[in-house]
Scaffold this active site. Structure first.
Site, PDB file in Angstrom:
ATOM      1  N   GLU A 133       0.835  -1.212   0.000  1.00 31.10           N
ATOM      2  CA  GLU A 133       0.000   0.000   0.000  1.00 31.10           C
ATOM      3  C   GLU A 133       0.866   1.257   0.000  1.00 31.10           C
ATOM      4  O   GLU A 133       0.562   2.230  -0.696  1.00 31.10           O
ATOM      5  CB  GLU A 133      -0.940  -0.012   1.216  1.00 31.10           C
ATOM      6  CG  GLU A 133      -1.973  -1.118   1.060  1.00 31.10           C
ATOM      7  CD  GLU A 133      -2.946  -1.188   2.218  1.00 31.10           C
ATOM      8  OE1 GLU A 133      -2.527  -1.643   3.291  1.00 31.10           O
ATOM      9  OE2 GLU A 133      -4.098  -0.797   2.044  1.00 31.10           O
ATOM     10  N   GLU A 153      -4.560  -9.820   3.370  1.00 30.67           N
ATOM     11  CA  GLU A 153      -5.451  -9.421   4.482  1.00 30.67           C
ATOM     12  C   GLU A 153      -6.684 -10.301   4.613  1.00 30.67           C
ATOM     13  O   GLU A 153      -7.162 -10.565   5.719  1.00 30.67           O
ATOM     14  CB  GLU A 153      -5.903  -7.968   4.309  1.00 30.67           C
ATOM     15  CG  GLU A 153      -4.853  -6.929   4.630  1.00 30.67           C
ATOM     16  CD  GLU A 153      -3.895  -6.649   3.489  1.00 30.67           C
ATOM     17  OE1 GLU A 153      -3.894  -7.416   2.490  1.00 30.67           O
ATOM     18  OE2 GLU A 153      -3.134  -5.682   3.580  1.00 30.67           O
TER      19      GLU A 153
END
Ligand code: NAD
Length: 690
Positions: A133, A153
């Site tokens: 990210e 995730e």
């Protein structure tokens, strides 16, 4: 003076100049500034609050400075960053608490995206989760050829929370982006380039050139192009999202797993606007994190690490000899070769050896590419006469479950084996103390009990008997670690931990068949609870002969009464209807190896679930009580990684705790009165602290 190029070295940094904080190194080089992540006191970079706060302070300087470009890099050998530190996700209780933290973290990442300078993330090794990210907030990502990029995730009940969902779906084809996030899989650098996640892939020696190309405008920015833009339009999103929900339902049912569906809705509703999606992602992430499912899946992540610790350090085992090339031996041998061991596999049946080679090659084809593929094939050798015993560091016996046959095999092995070789049995049901009574050197004998299918179930029970030496036992645990499995130390008691817990559950299901309950309905009851497959299908998969042998041995050796073994099970075994392996068991099997199931005549009930699951919980409790397994966390981990026990419930004891130990004991007492004495609860429930 240390130059920036030295920071690019894959070796750890020593004696670095430049300005070093606790987690970041700042290095100025003309009109460039390098921000190098080197998280303090650890060998792996993760993004947590202290790391992001220090970065935030550095960004103050960057924003005010005259530099034209900012380059992010990692000083760790293993990779750029392995994502968020999951420790910070444990025990959070409110949405507001998470929201405040996630907003603060996003503010830092958003500052990177808004920098006026040209930004480059130069990544290597693992660049996943939060690490990816951060990289996605840069203008360019340049990847070293060993990089692997992804968003895992979803595996812990979340989705990216630092802008990843919005930035990835706007950087590349959103369908590919969603696929990546929904599966939690990582892609290698080459694939990441094809998808458009990174702009360049180069070996280390060319990293500096690639960064240079990005900064001088010679590298084209990737992007999903016109197709991606069209797919981000609402009508397309709506249709694609519906399809994704259908596909996801098969892997992770929505009644048990929320995060993949939250992710799909996020894109469906907000995929048209990056800004909107960034905001909505935070709210969704803050909602998911405190849920029981997510907290339990985070717990499972740490339980895996706990078991991994048991296998730490090298076993020095290189040559493995497997005796018996049946269901288990063939898979064990193939897995060991896949993981780099030299394997010889022995069986008196040429046919069994032929099948073992074919199925091993299938596994290698699935998992490896040339040249590793060819090497793995070379490492797997059929051995009709057992010549490999002489060279083996470890010998694993996986012959039929007949003590007299196994004892004969041990005598032959002991004659030829190296004096320091460890000898293991894969037996599921035999008493190791009796089995090894006649051997010359019991100290080097242990149990190494794999689960079926070996390639899917990570747990391996490592069994100590009265005479095993600590050395042999430790070597066995490390060997299990070496081949990427999870060792669970257990004592040589009947059924060890996993079968002792699984058999009362399977047995109860078989009793229900006897009572006239439809098999499909029994399986459905367990699947609805969250088991990966129902008990009847599982019995077929394990083999009805093996189930019968284990059930008989437990009924004989355990003090606790077991469910009656139905006569039809003995008859089936007698007729050779042994389950999936013979094409017929309780179910019939097609050529695809899948059971032919009828439609449900009636829905499954809560009472059916209680009747099957409570005996499993109780058997785990009594095994903990007797010290078969070290503690309840190990027991929870074992049931998840050895049987697929509903991971979102956090393990059997954790689940029992959520119901209340007293409530478990009282329900069992009711079933004891109504169904039979086998439901008498273990005294552990009322002794243990919740
Ligand atoms: P299997 O019947 O599929 O295979 C046994 C193999 O041993 C056969 O290929 C047979 O030809 C071979 N064999 C027979 N005599 C031999 C000898 N003298 N020397 C070498 N090989 C010989 O059995 P399986 O299901 O693979 O079980 C093997 C062991 O693994 C058993 O102890 C069982 O309890 C244990 N186990 C089985 C499972 C399971 O799910 N099937 C799971 C865990 C452990």
């Amino acid at each position: 003076m240390t130059t920036a190029i030295e920071y690019l070295s894959p070796t750890p940094l020593t004696g670095v100049e430049g300005s070093r904080g606790i987690h970041w190194i700042k290095h100025e080089e003309g009109d460039r500034i390098w921000l190098i992540l080197d998280k303090g006191d650890t060998s792996t970079n993760t993004l947590d609050e202290p790391v992001l706060r220090e970065l935030n302070d550095l960004l103050d300087e960057v924003e005010q400075g005259d530099w034209k470009s900012v380059i992010f890099r990692s000083a760790k050998r293993g990779g750029f960053a392995a994502g968020a530190d999951l420790n910070q996700f444990r025990g959070v209780s409110t949405v507001a608490e998470v929201r405040a933290k996630i907003d603060e973290a996003n503010a830092v990442i958003d500052r990177i995206a808004a920098l006026k300078q040209t930004t480059v993330a130069a990544v290597h090794g693992a660049c996943v989760g939060g690490g990816l990210e951060l990289a996605l907030a840069c203008d360019f990502i340049v990847a070293r050829d060993d990089a692997s990029l992804g968003f895992p995730e979803v595996l812990v009940g979340l989705h990216p929370g630092l802008g990843g969902t919005a930035r990835l779906t706007h950087r590349i084809n959103p369908v590919e982006a969603m696929k990546l996030m929904l599966t939690g899989r990582s892609v290698r650098a080459g694939k990441a380039k094809k998808l458009g996640i990174v702009e360049a892939v180069v070996p280390e020696r060319n990293m500096a050139n690639a960064i240079e190309a990005a900064l001088s405008g010679k590298l084209e920015r990737s992007g999903g192009g016109a197709t991606a833009t069209a797919m981000n339009l609402f009508p397309a999103r709506k249709a694609i999202a519906a399809q994704m929900r259908g596909e996801t339902e098969k892997q992770a049912p929505s009644e048990h797993y929320e995060s993949p569906y939250a992710l799909i809705s996020l894109w469906e509703k907000h995929g048209g606007s990056m800004e909107e999606m960034l905001q909505a992602e935070r709210a969704s992430f803050a909602h998911l994190l405190p849920t029981d499912t997510t907290q339990n899946l985070v717990r499972v992540f740490f339980l895996r690490q706990r078991l991994q610790q048991n296998g730490k350090g090298s076993s020095n085992v290189r040559n493995v000899h497997v005796v018996g090339a049946g269901t288990m031996g063939a898979e064990i041998g193939a897995w060991c070769a896949l993981k780099g061991m030299n394997v010889t596999i022995q069986d008196p049946s040429r046919e069994a050896l032929g099948k073992a080679v074919a199925s091993a090659h299938k596994l290698f084809d699935r998992k490896l590419r040339d040249p590793e593929l060819l090497r793995a094939k070379d490492r797997f050798t059929p051995d009709l006469h057992g010549n490999g015993v002489r060279h083996a560091d470890l010998i694993i016996e996986a012959a039929p479950e007949r003590p007299e046959l196994k004892e004969k095999i041990y005598a032959q092995i002991e004659e030829k084996a190296k004096p320091d070789a460890v000898i293991a049995t894969n037996t599921s049901s035999l008493d190791l103390n009796k089995l090894f009574k006649g051997v010359k050197r019991p100290d080097r004998f242990v149990g190494i009990h794999f689960f079926n299918p070996v390639s899917k179930l990570d747990l391996v029970e490592v069994v100590r008997h009265d005479g095993s030496s600590t050395e042999a036992f430790e070597t066995a645990q490390r060997f299990v670690g070496d081949i990427g499995k999870l060792p669970l130390p257990v004592t040589a008691s009947p059924g060890f931990l996993v079968n002792r817990a699984l058999m009362p559950y399977l047995g109860e299901a078989l009793v229900m068949v006897d009572e006239g309950v439809q098999c499909e309905r029994i399986d459905k009851a367990a699947e609805e609870f969250g088991m990966p497959m129902g008990p009847i299908e599982l019995a077929d998969q394990v083999g009805l002969d093996i189930c019968l042998a284990v059930a008989e041995s437990l009924a004989r050796d355990l003090d606790h009464p077991m469910p009656e073994i139905p006569q039809w099970l003995r008859d089936k075994v007698e007729r050779g209807e042994l389950g999936r392996k013979t094409g017929k068991g309780v179910y019939d099997y097609g050529s695809d190896g899948k059971p032919k199931k009828d439609k449900l005549k009636k829905p499954a009930t809560e009472e059916m679930r209680k009747r099957m699951i409570l005996p499993l919980l109780d058997a785990v409790a009594s095994a903990i009580d007797e010290g078969v397994v070290e503690d309840r966390d190990s027991a929870d981990a074992a049931m998840i990684f050895g049987t697929g026990f509903a991971p979102f419930l956090g393990g059997p004891i954790h689940y029992a705790q959520s119901r209340g130990f007293e409530a478990v004991a009282t329900t069992m007492e009711r079933l004891e009165r109504e169904v039979g004495p086998r439901y008498k609860p273990s005294p552990w429930w009322r002794k243990a602290k919740e």
